[in-house]
Structure formats: C-alpha cells, structure tokens
Scaffold this active site. Structure first.
Site, short mmCIF file in Angstrom:
data_model
loop_
_atom_site.label_atom_id
_atom_site.label_comp_id
_atom_site.label_asym_id
_atom_site.label_seq_id
_atom_site.Cartn_x
_atom_site.Cartn_y
_atom_site.Cartn_z
N LYS A 39 0.85 -1.19 0.00
CA LYS A 39 0.00 0.00 0.00
C LYS A 39 0.89 1.24 0.00
O LYS A 39 1.68 1.45 0.91
CB LYS A 39 -0.93 0.03 1.20
CG LYS A 39 -1.91 1.21 1.16
CD LYS A 39 -3.07 1.03 2.12
CE LYS A 39 -4.11 2.12 1.93
NZ LYS A 39 -5.29 1.95 2.79
N ASP A 137 -12.98 2.33 10.91
CA ASP A 137 -13.57 2.29 9.57
C ASP A 137 -14.04 0.88 9.23
O ASP A 137 -13.80 0.37 8.14
CB ASP A 137 -12.56 2.78 8.52
CG ASP A 137 -13.24 3.20 7.21
OD1 ASP A 137 -14.45 3.52 7.25
OD2 ASP A 137 -12.58 3.18 6.16
#
Length: 499
Positions: A39, A137
């Site tokens: 990422k 989240d």
C-alpha cells in the site's frame, strides 16, 4: 526506489486498487519468494518539508503499532518502507473478495453465515482493542472473505492508538458515512463501542443487502444522528439493533455479542441479552461540531429530483451534483457505439465485473478491446456514495499517480495478452470539453507505437476511466487516442442523459 522496485526486494507488478489515501499494488517479495500487497500512502500536496517529515514519522509509528496486531482475523503487516518521501506498507496478499462485493453479487447472506462473519470480525477487533487500537472504519469493503475461509479485517490505515492522532487526521471526520457511530459524528473520539456500532451497520448490509442509512453522505450522517435503527428481519435483528444503539453505554459488551453470534452461527437461536443490554428506544442525538455543520450545509443545498431514477443534488447553477443510485456500467456505451469503435459489425458482448476500485465493463475481441470503470476511493462503499468533493480528490490523486510512472507492466488476458508486457507512458495531458475535468495518456510498446489509450474524466460525483487497446498495426497513434476519446464521450452522454 528503482523502477518498479522498493527497498531492493519488493517488485511492484500491477496496481490492485486506488483510493483517497493512495494505491495498493500486487508485488513480489524477491527475498522470501512470495507475493505480497503493497500500500502506497500519499500525503497531501503543498505540505511544508517539516510537516511532511513529521507525517511520515507518524505514519511509520502507527504502522509499527498496527504490526503488533497478530491475529488470523487481522491482515498481517510485514514491513514498512520509506522511499520517495512517503511510507509504503507491505502486507500479506489476500485472495478472495470483500463482504461488500459478495453481497453485491450474491445478495443477502444467510443469518448463520453472517453471524460467523460478524463473530470472526469482532474477535479481531477485540484483540485490537486489547492493545489500545481502534479501527474506526469497519465497513463491508474492509471485511475480506478469503478463498480459504478466513474472515479478515483489512485497512487499519485510519486506525487510532489511544491517546494519539493519526496521519489522516487533518481536522476532518475520519470514516465512512453510514458506518460511523453517532458519538463520533458528534465530535467525540469514540472507542471500542464505536467499532461495535460500525460492525452492527456492516451486519445490516450482510443480512439485508442494503445499508442501514442510505442516500448521499450528508443524508447518511443526518439519518445516523436522528433516525431510529432500521429493523433487520430474522434471528439477528435484536442483536444488530442493540449493537447500533445510539448511546455507547446501551450497546452490549463485545464478549456477549461474540457468544450470541457463535450460537446463531451454530444453528441455534439468539440467546437473551443481559439486562440493560437489550435494544433501547431510539433517542434524538444532540448534534454539535463538524457533524452539524456538514448536515446543515448539505440540507441547504439539496434538491431531490426524480428524473431517470437518480437522486440528483443540484447547485445553484443547475448542473448535476451527484448520482446516488447504482447503475449498470455496461449500459454506458451502447453496442452500436462499441461496434463503431472496434470496427466490427458483430460487437462483442459486454462483460461486467468489479474490483476494489469499482464496477467495470469490458468489450474484448482478439487483439483489441474497450474497457470502462466507474471508480471509488478506498474509504467509500461504492461510486454512487462518492461526493463531488471526494470525487475531485480521487480524480486529482489518479492524475498525480499516473504522472509519476513512465514504465509500466500491463496485461489483458481477454484480448490475448496473458503475460506481463512492458510499456512506456506518454506525458499526461489535460482534455478539454469532457466532463468537469479530464486527462489522458497512452502506452507505447517496444517499437514506440501507441497500442493503448486511457482517458479519465469526472462528471459530478463520478470518476470514470476508459481504456482502448489495439495490437494491430493499421490504426495510427492518433486513431488509438481518438477511439478512447470516442468511448469516453459516449459514456459521458449516457450519464448526462440519465440525469
């Protein structure tokens, strides 16, 4: 960093997805001879050097804290690399699909299976909470169902260690509207009970196929703060309602929820909830801070229109501001238009698909094809939940990203390109007269001839990516560019007509 390589050992193969915080790559760890996911975290443009350095340091520290989370239900973080003045997270590569994609394709889950998924996720969250980490989240797009049967909670990119701010906190609300607990919308930092509320909202999607609070981002925020929790039918209904109780103190303890979910997953009935932890009557939440401003502004600007089955938010100028109802991406380019672009009287059938970036459709033939994708960022459930603000950020992020890399690898098995091919990118150029904003670039092969053209454009809250490829020698470079542009204009017309 050398071209396509990090830290001298991680070979970047191809992008798997992009979002507001960066891009995820399929990569190869050449030292350990294994595939990994990398990422790439991007930092906001215009940061002062010291601020940028402090942000990188903080991101590394947060990644180190996340790396301590060792649990089969939490995606493993293998390494952190700082190159090109930004951090790169090296993670285990998961094979399978997200809960969001699974429900989208197959519909609501049976209660027993949804209960198993929920229990596995909550076990992972409990371990994170034990070490002082909040996820913040939890949503269907961040719950991954692997091919081997693991349920894995992903994207701790906005996780928060108790007592610390995070790399993503810039005076903004962190999370995904519709999955953010009411107390956090009120401006409170939240805690484990906030993650439990988000898991309840995630289970609502798993069990019903739709979010508890739908609509635009502002509408979801307003509903979370003011509306009762929608009823979930079936044996898990009372438990989901208790998990989503408006006040954190009214929600069950994690161990109570895990035990109840395990019992339903095993085929048993939902056990009675302990006294004081049954579903409570919804209350009107006192709003303050950022949330009330967000809701007030959105309410003043919104006008509901029924045309074409879309909910449109219009600014004073009258231009469409948001498309919020999902559509079939394959309808954005007609069969006749496809035949004209591919120069065939028998255009190929549309092939719908989806990945982490958004729904796709492609029309492949031997050595040529057209592809379209309506994109989303990693913090949003689907493209129709994007706002004009998040869409602009995503568009700019894509433009910056593709402008960084001159040498690319690409494949397209459906048109016959089954092995990775090297290509060079032409300079990024702005395109006028397409959407609110647009840019394009081409890919050239070993001979320097253009074989692929890409066009990105934004219309209202949607970011659309068009690709046209031909491996034949007849079209000129300009022909390839114009074919992609023709497909882009056709899809834009379809969107305008729908609005």
């Amino acid at each position: 960093m050398s071209a396509g390589r990090l830290a001298g050992r991680y070979s970047l193969i191809r992008p798997l997805g992009a979002g507001g915080m960066g891009k995820v790559w399929l990569a190869r760890d050449e030292m350990l001879d294994r595939d990994v996911a990398v990422k790439e975290l991007t930092l906001p443009e215009g940061m002062a050097p010291k601020e940028r350095a402090d942000s990188v340091t903080r991101a590394v520290r947060e990644a180190q804290a996340t790396a301590r989370l060792r649990h089969p239900g939490i995606v493993a973080l293998h390494d952190v690399v700082v190159e090109q003045d930004r951090p790169w997270l090296v993670m285990e590569l998961l094979r399978g699909r997200t809960l969001a994609d699974t429900v989208r394709e197959y519909g609501p889950m049976p209660p027993a299976y949804a209960a198993k998924v929920g229990a596995d996720v909550l076990e992972a969250l409990t371990e994170a909470h034990r070490q002082g980490m909040q996820h913040r989240d939890v949503k269907p797009a961040n719950v991954f169902l692997t091919e081997s049967g693991r349920v894995v909670l992903t994207d701790f990119g906005i996780a928060r260690q108790e007592g610390q701010a995070t790399i993503t906190e810039q005076g903004m609300m962190i999370g995904s509207p519709g999955f953010i607990a009411p107390e956090r919308l009120e401006g409170q930092p939240g805690g484990p009970a906030g993650d439990l509320w988000s898991l309840g909202a995630t289970l609502h999607v798993a069990l019903t196929g739709r979010p508890a609070y739908d609509g635009s981002a502002a509408e979801r925020v307003r509903a979370t703060l003011t509306q009762p929790v929608p009823v979930v039918p079936g044996p898990l209904g009372p438990l989901v309602a208790a998990m989503m109780a408006p006040h954190p103190a009214a929600r069950p303890e994690a161990r109570v929820v895990i035990d109840a979910l395990r019992q339903v997953a095993a085929g048993g009935p939902l056990p009675p909830l302990p006294a004081g932890q049954a579903p409570t009557a919804p209350r009107r939440v006192r709003r303050r801070g950022r949330a009330v401003l967000w809701v007030a502004v959105a309410t003043a600007a919104a006008v509901v229109l029924g045309a074409g089955g879309f909910l449109l938010l219009r600014e004073s100028g009258g231009t469409p501001e948001a498309y919020t109802v999902p559509m079939d991406v394959c309808t954005l380019i007609s069969s006749a238009e496809v035949g004209g672009i591919l120069k065939t009287q028998r255009p190929p059938k549309a092939r719908p698909g989806a990945d982490e970036v958004g729904p796709t459709c492609e029309w492949p033939m031997r050595n040529t094809g057209i592809g379209i994708q309506v994109q989303k960022d990693s913090d949003t459930v689907d493209p129709w939940s994007m706002t004009p603000v998040t869409a602009r950020a995503l568009f700019e992020n894509q433009k910056r990203y593709w402008g960084r890399y001159d040498d690319l690898d690409w494949t397209w098995p459906e048109i016959g390109v089954t092995t990775s091919q090297k290509a060079k990118r032409t300079p990024i150029r702005d395109i006028q007269g397409l959407g609110e904003e647009a840019f394009g670039y081409e890919l050239t092969g070993p001979t320097g001839r253009v074989h692929s053209a890409h066009v990105f454009y934004r219309v209202a809250n949607l970011v659309v990516n068009i690709e046209y490829t031909t491996l034949t020698n007849r079209p000129t470079d300009e022909d390839v560019k114009q074919a992609a542009l023709r497909a882009a204009r056709a899809s834009e017309r379809a969107l305008r007509d729908a609005g």
